[in-house]
Design a protein around this motif. Sequence first.
Motif, PDB file in Angstrom:
ATOM      1  N   THR A  52      43.364  39.101  41.435  1.00  0.00           N
ATOM      2  CA  THR A  52      43.215  40.192  42.340  1.00  0.00           C
ATOM      3  C   THR A  52      42.104  41.222  41.912  1.00  0.00           C
ATOM      4  N   PRO A  54      38.793  44.101  42.968  1.00  0.00           N
ATOM      5  CA  PRO A  54      38.438  45.040  43.878  1.00  0.00           C
ATOM      6  C   PRO A  54      37.663  44.765  45.056  1.00  0.00           C
ATOM      7  N   ASN A  56      36.034  47.144  46.643  1.00  0.00           N
ATOM      8  CA  ASN A  56      34.893  48.008  46.580  1.00  0.00           C
ATOM      9  C   ASN A  56      34.850  48.488  44.993  1.00  0.00           C
ATOM     10  N   ASP A 125      39.814  43.525  52.842  1.00  0.00           N
ATOM     11  CA  ASP A 125      41.197  43.885  52.032  1.00  0.00           C
ATOM     12  C   ASP A 125      42.069  42.589  52.501  1.00  0.00           C
ATOM     13  N   SER A 151      41.358  43.315  47.172  1.00  0.00           N
ATOM     14  CA  SER A 151      42.154  44.224  47.364  1.00  0.00           C
ATOM     15  C   SER A 151      41.577  45.869  47.324  1.00  0.00           C
ATOM     16  N   GLU A 152      41.790  46.453  48.350  1.00  0.00           N
ATOM     17  CA  GLU A 152      41.200  48.046  48.532  1.00  0.00           C
ATOM     18  C   GLU A 152      41.765  48.599  47.297  1.00  0.00           C
ATOM     19  N   SER A 153      42.978  48.509  46.970  1.00  0.00           N
ATOM     20  CA  SER A 153      43.812  49.454  46.156  1.00  0.00           C
ATOM     21  C   SER A 153      43.762  49.153  44.604  1.00  0.00           C
ATOM     22  N   THR A 154      43.026  47.985  44.123  1.00  0.00           N
ATOM     23  CA  THR A 154      42.996  47.536  42.868  1.00  0.00           C
ATOM     24  C   THR A 154      41.892  48.295  41.998  1.00  0.00           C
ATOM     25  N   THR A 155      42.187  48.679  40.802  1.00  0.00           N
ATOM     26  CA  THR A 155      41.389  49.442  40.106  1.00  0.00           C
ATOM     27  C   THR A 155      39.951  48.675  39.429  1.00  0.00           C
TER      28      THR A 155
END
Length: 223
Positions: A52, A54, A56, A125, A151-155
């Motif tokens: 998984t 990012p 961005n 995403d 994923s948009e929400s992955t660090t």
Amino acid sequence: MRFTSVAFLAGLVSAVSAHFHLQYPGPRGAFVESSEPTFCDNYGDATTNRTTFPLNNGYYSLNSEHPTWTLGVIISAVQNPNNFANFTDSSGKYQMVVNYFETSGEGSFCAPINISAAGIDGVKDGSNVTVQFIFDGGDGALYQCADLTLSESTTAIPSDVSCANASSAAVTYFSSGVTPTFSATATSSSASSTSTSSAADAKAVVGVSGLVLSVLGGLLALA
Ligand SMILES: [Cu+2]
């Protein structure tokens, strides 16, 4: 004692010919040095345990075993990309997510990668994608692949992954769309070939590659 020195020499030889190792995101399979000149280090099919990653502002990390090298990263949104054409757009050009650049320094290298910024069709995403790292350290183009779910929400990078640079050498990006001239195809040399002439040959190849890159740099400066 004798064993120790043989093992030490073998270690040196493998370090010289070890090419590059993708560290993060994790590659499709265990590193196989002799296969690295082939598509995805010869791992033909996408893995089921995707990273998984990012969409961005992510980071990638690799280890270079060559002192001077060129790198670019291409992407495929095909579910199971198993050939180079799967990484091209409708006009046959590689879909770049990191434009080719040259730099120097052996050891760890870590840099940003913004996959969404490349604006590739089908990359958003939740997309399953594959990125392929193309590296040339003077002995031909080398390839490693990583299968991702974006994923948009992955660090940016997991806390247990090292993001460090062994060298502070300058990174010089080529203009968008410019593909470097790769050096002659790597010949797979076994750890048993320890003659000094092969080391000299390797240096000569690096020298020619450096020259090609300088010429290319000159052309870019003129453009
Ligand atoms: Cu190499």
